[in-house]
Design an enzyme around this catalytic site. Sequence first.
Site: not given
Length: 467
Positions: A82, A155, A179
């Site tokens: 990420k 997210s 998330s």
Amino acid sequence: MSADSLHYKSITEISELIRRKEAKPSEITEAMLGRIAKLDGQFHGYALVLAERAMAQAKQYDAEIAKGIWRGPLHGVPIGLKDLCYTSFAPTAGGTTIHAKFVPSFNATIVDRLEVAGAVTLGKLKMTEGAYTSHHPAIQAPLNPWNVNYWVGSSSTGSGVATSAGLCYGAIGSDTGGSIRFPSATCGLTGIKPTWGRVSRHGVFPLADSLDHVGPMCRSAADAAAMLGVIAGADINDPTALRAPVPNYLAGIDDGIRGLRIGVDRRYTQEGIDRHVVAALVQAERTLADLGADIREVHFPPYQKLVSQWIAMCSVETAEAHLDTYPSRKSEYGPDLAQLIEQGRATSGVDIAAIHHERLKFSGSLAAMFEDIDLLLIPTMPVPIPTLTKMSEYGADPSVLLSILRFTAVFDFSGSPTITLPMGMASDQMPLSMQLVGPHLSEDVLVRAGAAFQSVTDWHTRRPPIE
């Protein structure tokens, strides 16, 4: 071995092929990069693909394995990061345009740990702006490979998309209000939100430090266990990282759950919840009982007030995290993150004290509940995966966000570990998802329970209809 047969294998399967020298890291990495080139233009999971560096890593691991060197279950396995994980070898934008060219001088602790374990870093995965709810307007958002018209969560969107579409074998996600769990749910994945502090946050862009968790997103409980075992543990650079020893999460993962006490509160998990979600959760409960679990009725602590306070708490910590660039570069922010920061700057210390007290009361009551059970069974979301159109309609109603946070945000407040597992398919052929929640540092029990459930169900083996 055909490259076409590799991309949906599990980490544990790929690892064994590499260990037995039946497949080379360079062959696997080359196949994965080819698949990214073929498909990521449709789904937009990657912010940056590091093809040349990944192949160099893979060839180094070829040589090591040929010499009999074995670093462990991630040796030679391609994964994604990420894009809030600091990398000294690539920009780390955190989903923003402000940091688009920011190249840190050091790696996040978890990046170093993954690479020391032999993981191949394919690239940086897209995410919402600053890890809040929406993507920056200037950035193409990832699309759900199950159906591009459906929500992909927030997210850790790129992490969910890439892992689900077979564009990496596992990915790092982060979770402040859900998330890791939302993109795992929407993409049919298994994700672990560890105990707060179980995984170092050194070199990880914060959204809200006291709520932020970092963990793996994979296609099975065993894969998530393999990744968690590498990234967990104390860190001299993060004094909030827990010092408890890290067990071998793969050892004993197949021991079953006979006698394990699993709590259910049907009022919490069924009232106001979509009937398709409830039906799948009831079937999951039966499956766990058939595996030998002791299902027990519990009373979940009052949670509504704490959920309603999540945005305020997150806003204050986010405002603090962005002091260097907000309001000085306010015009470069997207509207949702800017609004959150403005709310945080306007929130009083008295308000935060009240939230802190509510958080302590909830966490204490939850800890007391876990004295009588080992794990808690709940949905991940109160509804099946919404369409993008429906989510756009929801955006105008703050109460909808709070409803979606019902089964996630409270465990960010309490720091409790959870494992997210696929548990069925809705009538629109989109995945349904559940969570098992445990007391602090019970990740070994969570992965064992997840593996047991997945040993007798095939929901985690279902794949998006993209080929």
